[in-house]
Enzyme design. Structure first.
Site, PDB file in Angstrom:
ATOM      1  N   ARG A  13       0.796  -1.389   0.245  1.00  0.00           N
ATOM      2  CA  ARG A  13      -0.093  -0.340   0.252  1.00  0.00           C
ATOM      3  C   ARG A  13       0.553   1.370  -0.386  1.00  0.00           C
ATOM      4  O   ARG A  13       2.216   1.371   0.601  1.00  0.00           O
ATOM      5  CB  ARG A  13      -0.973   0.459   1.098  1.00  0.00           C
ATOM      6  CG  ARG A  13      -2.365  -0.673   1.504  1.00  0.00           C
ATOM      7  CD  ARG A  13      -2.619  -0.929   2.574  1.00  0.00           C
ATOM      8  NE  ARG A  13      -3.230   0.278   2.496  1.00  0.00           N
ATOM      9  CZ  ARG A  13      -4.135   0.341   3.824  1.00  0.00           C
ATOM     10  NH1 ARG A  13      -3.481   0.223   4.653  1.00  0.00           N
ATOM     11  NH2 ARG A  13      -4.306   1.759   4.055  1.00  0.00           N
ATOM     12  N   SER A  15       0.640   3.935   1.622  1.00  0.00           N
ATOM     13  CA  SER A  15       0.747   4.959   3.009  1.00  0.00           C
ATOM     14  C   SER A  15       1.757   5.295   3.481  1.00  0.00           C
ATOM     15  O   SER A  15       2.886   4.181   3.297  1.00  0.00           O
ATOM     16  CB  SER A  15      -0.443   4.758   3.892  1.00  0.00           C
ATOM     17  OG  SER A  15       0.409   3.436   4.705  1.00  0.00           O
ATOM     18  N   LYS A  83      -2.260  -8.198  10.881  1.00  0.00           N
ATOM     19  CA  LYS A  83      -3.486  -7.726  10.862  1.00  0.00           C
ATOM     20  C   LYS A  83      -4.786  -7.512  10.541  1.00  0.00           C
ATOM     21  O   LYS A  83      -6.388  -7.382  10.328  1.00  0.00           O
ATOM     22  CB  LYS A  83      -3.920  -7.190  12.485  1.00  0.00           C
ATOM     23  CG  LYS A  83      -3.464  -5.628  12.301  1.00  0.00           C
ATOM     24  CD  LYS A  83      -3.573  -4.625  12.747  1.00  0.00           C
ATOM     25  CE  LYS A  83      -3.861  -3.267  12.912  1.00  0.00           C
ATOM     26  NZ  LYS A  83      -4.252  -2.764  11.948  1.00  0.00           N
ATOM     27  N   ASP A  84      -4.063  -6.789   8.946  1.00  0.00           N
ATOM     28  CA  ASP A  84      -5.497  -6.763   7.907  1.00  0.00           C
ATOM     29  C   ASP A  84      -5.462  -7.581   6.797  1.00  0.00           C
ATOM     30  O   ASP A  84      -6.816  -7.659   5.703  1.00  0.00           O
ATOM     31  CB  ASP A  84      -5.014  -5.668   7.204  1.00  0.00           C
ATOM     32  CG  ASP A  84      -4.562  -4.456   8.331  1.00  0.00           C
ATOM     33  OD1 ASP A  84      -5.914  -3.912   9.047  1.00  0.00           O
ATOM     34  OD2 ASP A  84      -4.344  -3.666   7.745  1.00  0.00           O
ATOM     35  N   THR A 127     -11.347   5.574  16.626  1.00  0.00           N
ATOM     36  CA  THR A 127     -10.645   4.576  16.460  1.00  0.00           C
ATOM     37  C   THR A 127     -11.918   3.818  14.940  1.00  0.00           C
ATOM     38  O   THR A 127     -13.092   4.390  14.819  1.00  0.00           O
ATOM     39  CB  THR A 127     -10.947   3.118  17.602  1.00  0.00           C
ATOM     40  OG1 THR A 127      -9.919   2.040  17.042  1.00  0.00           O
ATOM     41  CG2 THR A 127     -12.047   3.350  18.614  1.00  0.00           C
ATOM     42  N   ARG A 132     -11.249  -1.749  19.637  1.00  0.00           N
ATOM     43  CA  ARG A 132     -11.559  -0.798  20.299  1.00  0.00           C
ATOM     44  C   ARG A 132     -12.443  -0.117  20.927  1.00  0.00           C
ATOM     45  O   ARG A 132     -11.977   0.510  21.548  1.00  0.00           O
ATOM     46  CB  ARG A 132     -10.126  -0.483  19.473  1.00  0.00           C
ATOM     47  CG  ARG A 132      -9.125  -0.761  18.738  1.00  0.00           C
ATOM     48  CD  ARG A 132      -8.198  -0.072  18.466  1.00  0.00           C
ATOM     49  NE  ARG A 132      -6.895  -0.441  18.116  1.00  0.00           N
ATOM     50  CZ  ARG A 132      -6.044  -0.214  16.781  1.00  0.00           C
ATOM     51  NH1 ARG A 132      -6.461   0.512  16.476  1.00  0.00           N
ATOM     52  NH2 ARG A 132      -4.959  -0.982  16.685  1.00  0.00           N
ATOM     53  N   ARG A 149     -11.667   7.343  10.154  1.00  0.00           N
ATOM     54  CA  ARG A 149     -10.372   6.760   8.945  1.00  0.00           C
ATOM     55  C   ARG A 149      -9.642   7.682   9.081  1.00  0.00           C
ATOM     56  O   ARG A 149      -9.466   8.826   9.582  1.00  0.00           O
ATOM     57  CB  ARG A 149     -11.345   6.414   7.610  1.00  0.00           C
ATOM     58  CG  ARG A 149     -12.755   5.233   7.746  1.00  0.00           C
ATOM     59  CD  ARG A 149     -12.080   4.189   7.602  1.00  0.00           C
ATOM     60  NE  ARG A 149     -10.818   3.763   6.526  1.00  0.00           N
ATOM     61  CZ  ARG A 149     -10.767   3.976   5.766  1.00  0.00           C
ATOM     62  NH1 ARG A 149     -11.862   3.866   4.650  1.00  0.00           N
ATOM     63  NH2 ARG A 149     -10.093   3.644   4.022  1.00  0.00           N
ATOM     64  N   GLY A 150      -8.621   6.935   8.055  1.00  0.00           N
ATOM     65  CA  GLY A 150      -6.655   7.770   7.645  1.00  0.00           C
ATOM     66  C   GLY A 150      -6.449   7.639   8.124  1.00  0.00           C
ATOM     67  O   GLY A 150      -6.322   6.070   9.416  1.00  0.00           O
ATOM     68  N   ASN A 151      -4.940   8.289   8.076  1.00  0.00           N
ATOM     69  CA  ASN A 151      -3.891   7.446   8.585  1.00  0.00           C
ATOM     70  C   ASN A 151      -3.337   8.312   9.730  1.00  0.00           C
ATOM     71  O   ASN A 151      -3.635   8.430  10.057  1.00  0.00           O
ATOM     72  CB  ASN A 151      -3.133   7.789   7.155  1.00  0.00           C
ATOM     73  CG  ASN A 151      -2.272   9.131   6.479  1.00  0.00           C
ATOM     74  OD1 ASN A 151      -2.254   9.970   7.954  1.00  0.00           O
ATOM     75  ND2 ASN A 151      -2.171   9.652   5.552  1.00  0.00           N
ATOM     76  N   THR A 154      -2.940  11.797  10.329  1.00  0.00           N
ATOM     77  CA  THR A 154      -4.510  12.731  10.098  1.00  0.00           C
ATOM     78  C   THR A 154      -4.851  11.875  11.643  1.00  0.00           C
ATOM     79  O   THR A 154      -5.642  12.786  11.677  1.00  0.00           O
ATOM     80  CB  THR A 154      -5.531  11.629   9.186  1.00  0.00           C
ATOM     81  OG1 THR A 154      -4.369  11.791   7.237  1.00  0.00           O
ATOM     82  CG2 THR A 154      -6.540  12.136   8.702  1.00  0.00           C
ATOM     83  N   ARG A 155      -4.700  11.114  11.642  1.00  0.00           N
ATOM     84  CA  ARG A 155      -5.533  10.409  13.268  1.00  0.00           C
ATOM     85  C   ARG A 155      -4.881  11.386  14.221  1.00  0.00           C
ATOM     86  O   ARG A 155      -5.611  11.795  15.040  1.00  0.00           O
ATOM     87  CB  ARG A 155      -5.354   8.882  13.718  1.00  0.00           C
ATOM     88  CG  ARG A 155      -6.262   7.751  12.500  1.00  0.00           C
ATOM     89  CD  ARG A 155      -6.012   6.437  12.616  1.00  0.00           C
ATOM     90  NE  ARG A 155      -7.403   6.005  11.591  1.00  0.00           N
ATOM     91  CZ  ARG A 155      -7.975   4.804  11.936  1.00  0.00           C
ATOM     92  NH1 ARG A 155      -7.750   4.122  13.251  1.00  0.00           N
ATOM     93  NH2 ARG A 155      -8.379   4.410  10.722  1.00  0.00           N
TER      94      ARG A 155
END
Length: 318
Positions: A13, A15, A83-84, A127, A132, A149-151, A154-155
């Site tokens: 990806r 990111s 985990k994805d 989250t 979570r 959402r977001g990287n 961003t969070r």
């Protein structure tokens, strides 16, 4: 890979986090293979959509584009956050290596260095994970859980700008992009279970990989991590739960023992069920390879017997 001496193409990806962790794998691949490497960024639906992960199929959407690129020979191997990665086998592909796991814990990133207990009533905590969210509601039912959402940047910016009071993120991801400075509290695994496979990476290859690939992949694989995370993933598979389900699991290899604990959470945080079992790591190589699945099945079966299917959105029936 088109021929001897060619660069190995590693799909990922695009990111910042994905590129950072793929850079770590690329360095290890170059060392193990003696070949050059080329990182190939690949966009996924999950990267473009602003909808919640649950509504577009969970975190597995991030894996689909990478797998399609691998099948299409756009790259020679791909790097996933384990985990994805859905637990179902993907035709024509296999997990070739699982490197040593990083920190599996979740971390709270709050303004002013506050812990979860110190957040004010009504604090807005972000989250995108149903697990979570359930844990937050269980520990602090008086806070407001916000789906985001977001990287990572961003969070964290949402906290710095005051839109949120805190976010919960994976410690491993924060470490890989050099943002552990944002952590105000690490949640210990014994009290706050994390996603199956969290902190680990998976290197996926085509079934038809060459013998030279085999030596390289063996050098990258970490046997204790593989045993632990495959046991965690076996719980998901047995429960027929997606990788975004409210389930936490922790596998640990200690000496000749493999330990596994898993917890299923009600989405509103009011209930949870936990099961723990262990197996001795013994027998032939093939017998040992089967132990994580056996242990995961045992833990999942107990969770189902305790009533896990009644409190959480999982597909398996007792």
């Amino acid at each position: 890979m088109s021929g001897a001496g060619s660069a190995l193409r590693i799909g990922t990806r695009g990111s910042a986090l994905a590129l950072a962790q793929t850079g770590l794998v690329a360095a290890a691949v170059a060392k193990a293979s003696g070949l050059g490497v080329e990182i190939v960024p690949i966009a996924s639906q999950g990267d473009h959509s602003t909808a919640s992960l649950a509504s577009i199929g969970g975190t597995g959407v991030f894996a689909s584009a990478l797998r399609e690129a691998l099948i299409a020979d756009t790259c020679d191997l791909v790097v996933h956050s384990l985990k994805d990665l859905p637990t179902d086998a993907y035709p024509g592909l296999r997990i070739g290596a699982i490197p040593k796991r990083a920190d599996a814990r979740d971390a709270l990133c709050a303004r002013d260095g506050l812990t979860l207990e110190e957040l004010a009533p009504g604090a807005r905590v972000g989250t995108g994970s149903p697990r979570r969210a359930a844990q937050l509601r269980g520990w602090r039912p008086d806070v407001t859980v916000v789906d985001i959402r977001g990287n990572v940047d961003t969070r964290l910016r949402k906290v710095a700008d005051g839109e949120l009071d805190a976010v919960v993120l994976a410690a491993a991801g924060l470490g890989r992009i050099g943002r552990l400075d944002a952590v105000s509290e690490f949640f210990e695994l014994g009290k706050w279970a994390t996603a199956p496979g969290q902190g680990a990476l998976a290197i996926e290859v085509r079934d038809s990989y060459s013998s030279s690939f085999a030596a390289m992949l063996k050098a990258l694989d970490h046997s204790s991590t593989r045993l632990a995370v495959l046991a965690e993933r076996a719980v998901l598979a047995r429960l027929e739960a997606g990788c975004a389900a409210p389930i936490g699991a922790a596998g640990v290899v200690d000496g000749d023992m493999l330990f596994l604990t898993a917890t299923v959470y009600a989405p509103d945080g009011t209930k949870s069920l936990t099961s723990s079992h262990a197996l001795v790591l013994e027998g032939s190589a093939s017998e040992r390879a089967a132990l994580p699945g056996e242990l995961g099945d045992r833990v999942a079966a107990e969770l189902l017997a305790l009533g896990a299917a009644d409190i959480a959105p999982i597909g398996a029936l007792a």
